[in-house]
Motif scaffolding. Structure first.
Motif, PDB file in Angstrom:
ATOM      1  N   GLU A 147      21.091  23.611 -13.355  1.00  0.00           N
ATOM      2  CA  GLU A 147      20.315  23.694 -14.594  1.00  0.00           C
ATOM      3  C   GLU A 147      19.026  22.882 -14.510  1.00  0.00           C
ATOM      4  O   GLU A 147      18.008  23.275 -15.097  1.00  0.00           O
ATOM      5  CB  GLU A 147      21.171  23.199 -15.763  1.00  0.00           C
ATOM      6  CG  GLU A 147      22.302  24.146 -16.118  1.00  0.00           C
ATOM      7  CD  GLU A 147      23.085  23.678 -17.328  1.00  0.00           C
ATOM      8  OE1 GLU A 147      23.186  24.455 -18.300  1.00  0.00           O
ATOM      9  OE2 GLU A 147      23.583  22.540 -17.314  1.00  0.00           O
ATOM     10  N   ARG A 181      20.444  31.031 -15.804  1.00  0.00           N
ATOM     11  CA  ARG A 181      20.618  32.075 -16.823  1.00  0.00           C
ATOM     12  C   ARG A 181      19.642  33.232 -16.613  1.00  0.00           C
ATOM     13  O   ARG A 181      19.989  34.390 -16.837  1.00  0.00           O
ATOM     14  CB  ARG A 181      20.460  31.466 -18.222  1.00  0.00           C
ATOM     15  CG  ARG A 181      21.592  30.507 -18.600  1.00  0.00           C
ATOM     16  CD  ARG A 181      21.406  29.936 -19.978  1.00  0.00           C
ATOM     17  NE  ARG A 181      22.509  29.051 -20.337  1.00  0.00           N
ATOM     18  CZ  ARG A 181      22.568  27.752 -20.016  1.00  0.00           C
ATOM     19  NH1 ARG A 181      21.573  27.205 -19.341  1.00  0.00           N
ATOM     20  NH2 ARG A 181      23.609  27.026 -20.367  1.00  0.00           N
ATOM     21  N   THR A 188      20.630  37.023 -15.785  1.00  0.00           N
ATOM     22  CA  THR A 188      20.066  38.129 -16.559  1.00  0.00           C
ATOM     23  C   THR A 188      19.590  39.248 -15.640  1.00  0.00           C
ATOM     24  O   THR A 188      19.826  40.435 -15.903  1.00  0.00           O
ATOM     25  CB  THR A 188      18.893  37.629 -17.422  1.00  0.00           C
ATOM     26  OG1 THR A 188      19.354  36.636 -18.342  1.00  0.00           O
ATOM     27  CG2 THR A 188      18.276  38.783 -18.213  1.00  0.00           C
ATOM     28  N   ALA A 219      25.745  38.904 -22.950  1.00  0.00           N
ATOM     29  CA  ALA A 219      25.138  37.679 -23.468  1.00  0.00           C
ATOM     30  C   ALA A 219      26.007  36.472 -23.171  1.00  0.00           C
ATOM     31  O   ALA A 219      25.508  35.381 -22.860  1.00  0.00           O
ATOM     32  CB  ALA A 219      24.904  37.803 -24.965  1.00  0.00           C
ATOM     33  N   VAL A 220      27.327  36.649 -23.231  1.00  0.00           N
ATOM     34  CA  VAL A 220      28.247  35.546 -22.944  1.00  0.00           C
ATOM     35  C   VAL A 220      28.128  35.099 -21.494  1.00  0.00           C
ATOM     36  O   VAL A 220      28.055  33.904 -21.196  1.00  0.00           O
ATOM     37  CB  VAL A 220      29.700  35.963 -23.263  1.00  0.00           C
ATOM     38  CG1 VAL A 220      30.691  34.957 -22.683  1.00  0.00           C
ATOM     39  CG2 VAL A 220      29.898  36.090 -24.763  1.00  0.00           C
ATOM     40  N   ALA A 253      24.939  33.206 -20.838  1.00  0.00           N
ATOM     41  CA  ALA A 253      24.998  31.847 -21.376  1.00  0.00           C
ATOM     42  C   ALA A 253      25.838  30.929 -20.497  1.00  0.00           C
ATOM     43  O   ALA A 253      25.556  29.738 -20.365  1.00  0.00           O
ATOM     44  CB  ALA A 253      25.555  31.874 -22.796  1.00  0.00           C
ATOM     45  N   SER A 254      26.893  31.472 -19.886  1.00  0.00           N
ATOM     46  CA  SER A 254      27.790  30.655 -19.073  1.00  0.00           C
ATOM     47  C   SER A 254      27.461  30.711 -17.585  1.00  0.00           C
ATOM     48  O   SER A 254      28.254  30.262 -16.756  1.00  0.00           O
ATOM     49  CB  SER A 254      29.239  31.105 -19.290  1.00  0.00           C
ATOM     50  OG  SER A 254      29.407  32.450 -18.874  1.00  0.00           O
TER      51      SER A 254
END
Length: 256
Positions: free
Chosen positions: A19, A25, A29, A174-175, A178-179
């Motif tokens: 991160e 993320r 995507t 989307a989940v 996010a993870s």
């Protein structure tokens, strides 16, 4: 004083590093987007090849897209192999044995790499919240033609069925986006660290990275596939002569 290492600690430290050092993320995507595109193109190709049964075509598209998803995860891991050693050195999570050289951390051979390593077994709490589902064959048609549909010409049940299937795919995608940091961190641990580093630590069980990816994604994938395969069966049951979502919409808009 001897430090106790665990798979969870490795995952947590690598997740934080991912991160801070990158955009996991955004990368997920792109993976989800390419996976969805592959499923959509598969559905279109199968239709042109003569597979006219909607639900069966959607099922095949999901299967192909799932294989593409795993291939893209492999490519992501391979891309990360180049800076993995630097990541491990930066985090300082593995004690170097006496006399061991840093070259022993080279995990991937030139020309393709080896992903046969595995990580320790751990708990998989919240599988659905950490899993992923893949938007694929049919969702493009659903968004396009449903947006153009006349509510007064198309039965409400058809609109609800299309909306539910699209929502299931978008929500699960989307989940996973996010993870993504957690999922990527676990895959890195299982794919790379185990092969050259876990054998130095005692009491840790191992598993293949594919096992981790499958356990993290199979449930949401099956949910998404069930919604769309069910949608395909329902539409063909309502309009037997239709072979695609567009034909179903056209039938209701042109039939008095």
């Amino acid at each position: 004083m001897k430090t106790k290492f665990s798979r969870e600690k490795f995952v947590q430290r690598i997740r934080v590093h991912l991160e801070q050092d990158g955009f996991p993320r955004l990368e997920m995507t792109l993976i989800v987007a390419f996976t969805g595109l592959s499923g959509f193109l598969t559905s279109v190709l199968l239709l042109h090849c003569g597979l006219l049964t909607i639900w069966l075509r959607y099922a095949c598209a999901f299967g192909v897209a799932y294989a593409v998803f795993f291939t893209l995860l492999w490519l992501w891991l391979y891309k990360r192999s180049g800076d993995l050693v630097d990541t491990v050195d930066l985090l300082n999570v593995i004690p170097s044995p006496s006399g061991a050289s840093s070259s022993s951390l080279n995990i991937l051979e030139a020309g393709g790499g080896n992903f046969s390593g595995a990580g320790a077994s751990g708990s998989f709490e919240g599988l659905a919240s950490e899993g992923t589902s893949v938007p694929l064959g049919g969702v493009g048609d659903a968004l396009e033609v449903a947006g153009e549909a006349d509510e007064f010409a198309i039965p409400l049940i058809i609109i609800i069925a299309i909306g539910a299937a699209v929502f299931a795919l978008l929500a699960s995608s989307a989940v996973v986006i996010a993870s993504a940091p957690v999922l990527f961190a676990e895959l890195m641990v299982d794919a790379f660290l185990s092969a050259s580093l876990y054998h130095r630590l005692k009491g840790l069980h191992t598993r293949h990275w594919l096992h981790t990816a499958l356990r993290k994604t199979i449930l949401p994938f099956l949910i998404g596939a069930t919604f769309f395969v069910g949608l395909g069966w329902f539409m063909q049951h309502q309009v037997p002569q239709a072979h695609s979502l567009g034909e179903v919409i056209h039938h209701y808009r042109t039939t008095p």
